[in-house]
Write an enzyme that holds these catalytic residues in place. Structure first.
Site, PDB file in Angstrom:
ATOM      1  N   GLU A  85       0.881  -1.180   0.000  1.00 44.23           N
ATOM      2  CA  GLU A  85       0.000   0.000   0.000  1.00 44.23           C
ATOM      3  C   GLU A  85       0.905   1.214   0.000  1.00 44.23           C
ATOM      4  OE1 GLU A  85      -1.371   3.288   1.720  1.00 44.23           O
ATOM      5  OE2 GLU A  85      -2.088   1.981   3.331  1.00 44.23           O
ATOM      6  N   CYS A 132      -2.748   8.532   4.384  1.00 43.57           N
ATOM      7  CA  CYS A 132      -2.524   7.927   3.065  1.00 43.57           C
ATOM      8  C   CYS A 132      -3.553   8.406   2.050  1.00 43.57           C
ATOM      9  CB  CYS A 132      -2.572   6.401   3.163  1.00 43.57           C
ATOM     10  SG  CYS A 132      -1.363   5.694   4.300  1.00 43.57           S
TER      11      CYS A 132
END
Length: 475
Positions: free
Chosen positions: A252, A286
């Site tokens: 990720e 994020c």
């Protein structure tokens, strides 16, 4: 009994690597810098190559029995892990504050969210499924654990993002070794130490170290899977390393998320949501809203309201924070200096008080910077927000779909048919409609393009922690 401390009173804590259920120290120690005060924190031992080898050996021994523990028993253990988090919330929150710069309320919320991840996965099973059947054969797909997972977690939400990896691994019968970011090792090491009381030795271990430890993990032949959250460059390097032993990989990586405000959006509802998406934890999320595209018919009014809303995000706001470490602070300042050098229109903020302690940047808004500018093309990971204008739907979608924008996006319009049409043209693994971006434990979270490889969360995320084995029953 857990230590009890009052809000704001930092206790003296000792930290250890956890190998085979036991604390392990080291002759080599490091300290973390408190991003609010720049004070030096507690000592933390640096794990050696031998520590890693011992942890892998312990995990492989534990896997022989842990993989066969029944779902009912694992469910009880995952609940015990969640209970351990909550019982020790104050201690973990204080450690979390010292390493991340978050307020006590934010740090406590992170502990609670981590506990919720374990509770969510305790009731999740991957049932066998019949993949094909006729008069001669019945083919059943089964989902078996991979083995030893090495989890490499980031510094922005250490407990939450590590809990996703650890809970997913444990729920599927894997053993896991976590390496926290060297900027934020405290809460994870302390949690791993505390939770040994409810887990068999070797099932969950923790090692502190830097890039060299991470490198050894990605190349270690006794590790079967890497789950990583971090930058694109490091993720690409990990992927290359893992090909040498054919490890399973979950990555990720960066998300330069676009937020699109359509011409029919209700600014009274939209503005607070967009500001939250941009400035929560100083933009160190994020899936923070990192590029704002506002329809031309609303642009002037949006900017007027957005500037006023952004002023509410300051050190006095418990949801705001300093940048979590000096490298990110210096990088954010360089992006800001680039905008100043190129005469971008900075309509709010932009000034850094270098004579004050702490890695603080004020909420900063830059109006209509060029699309090719650094502030637009790079993920800032800071409270610096470019706001652009758009008029044509095809054009704004093309601008939104950068190569590094595949993690998430947000879209604001009351017309849900239009929202779905636009959202399905955005090249992002997740799109939030009429809300700022925030992952949900029930939804698969996976980046596209440069933003990821594989994924986590939701029932779908558990499949990425399993091997698929097909059983062919001939009648």
């Amino acid at each position: 009994m857990p230590a009890t401390i009052a809000n704001g009173d930092a206790p003296e804590l000792a930290f250890h690597n956890i190998v085979d259920g036991k604390p392990r120290s080291s002759d080599v120690k490091e300290q973390v810098i408190d991003p609010r005060t720049e004070e030096v924190g507690w000592d933390v031992p640096v794990a050696s190559a031998q520590d890693l080898d011992d942890a892998v050996d312990a995990a492989r021994r534990a896997f022989k029995t842990w993989r066969f523990v029944s779902h009912d028993e694992r469910e009880k253990i995952l609940q015990s892990v969640a209970d351990c988090l909550r019982t020790n919330k104050d201690v973990l929150a204080q450690a979390h504050m010292k390493e991340t710069g978050k307020s006590f309320i934010m740090a406590s919320a992170d502990v609670e969210v981590a506990a919720l991840h374990y509770e969510y996965y305790k009731g999740m099973t991957l049932e066998d499924d019949v993949q094909y059947e006729d008069a001669e054969v019945k083919i059943v797909g089964t989902y078996v654990p991979i083995g030893v997972t090495a989890a490499i977690s980031p510094w922005n939400f250490p407990l939450i993002l590590s809990s996703v990896k650890v809970a997913s691994a444990l729920a599927t019968g894997n053993c896991v070794i976590i390496k926290p970011s060297p900027f934020t090792p405290y809460a994870i090491l302390k949690f791993c130490e505390l939770v040994q009381s409810v887990l068999p030795p070797g099932v969950f271990q923790a090692l502190h170290g830097g890039a060299d430890l991470g490198e050894r993990m990605t190349l270690h032949r006794g590790i079967d899977q890497i789950s990583f959250t971090g930058t694109v460059a490091v993720g690409q390097h990990i992927l290359q390393n893992c090909t040498k032993t054919m490890k399973k990989v979950i990555l990720e990586m960066a998300g330069n998320d676009a937020a699109i405000i359509c011409e029919d959006a209700d600014l009274g509802k939209v503005i607070p949501s967009v500001a939250h998406g941009c400035f929560f934890h100083a933009g160190q999320v994020c899936v923070a809203s990192k590029r704002i595209y506002v329809h031309e018919s609303l642009y002037d009014k949006f900017m007027e309201l957005f500037i006023e809303e952004a002023k509410k995000w300051s050190p006095n706001n418990i949801l705001f924070a300093p940048l979590s470490n000096r490298p990110n602070f210096e990088r954010a300042k360089s992006i800001l200096e680039d905008s100043k050098k190129n005469n971008h229109d900075i309509v709010l903020g932009g000034e850094v008080k270098n004579d004050e302690k702490g890695f603080w940047l004020p909420p900063t808004i830059i109006a209509k910077p060029p699309e090719e500018s650094r502030i637009v093309q790079e993920e800032q990971f800071a409270p610096i927000t470019p706001v652009m204008i758009w008029s044509d739907e095809d054009d704004v979608i093309a601008r939104a779909n950068l190569e590094n924008s595949g993690l998430g996006a947000s879209l604001y319009t009351p017309d849900l048919d239009k929202a779905r049409r636009i959202a399905q043209r955005l090249e992002s693994g997740s799109v939030w409609i009429n809300r700022f971006e925030r992952p949900h434990f029930g939804a698969y979270f996976a980046g596209w393009k440069l933003s990821g490889f594989g994924g986590e969360l939701g029932k779908r995320g558990l499949y990425d922690y399993c091997q698929v084995q097909c059983l062919h029953f001939h009648k």
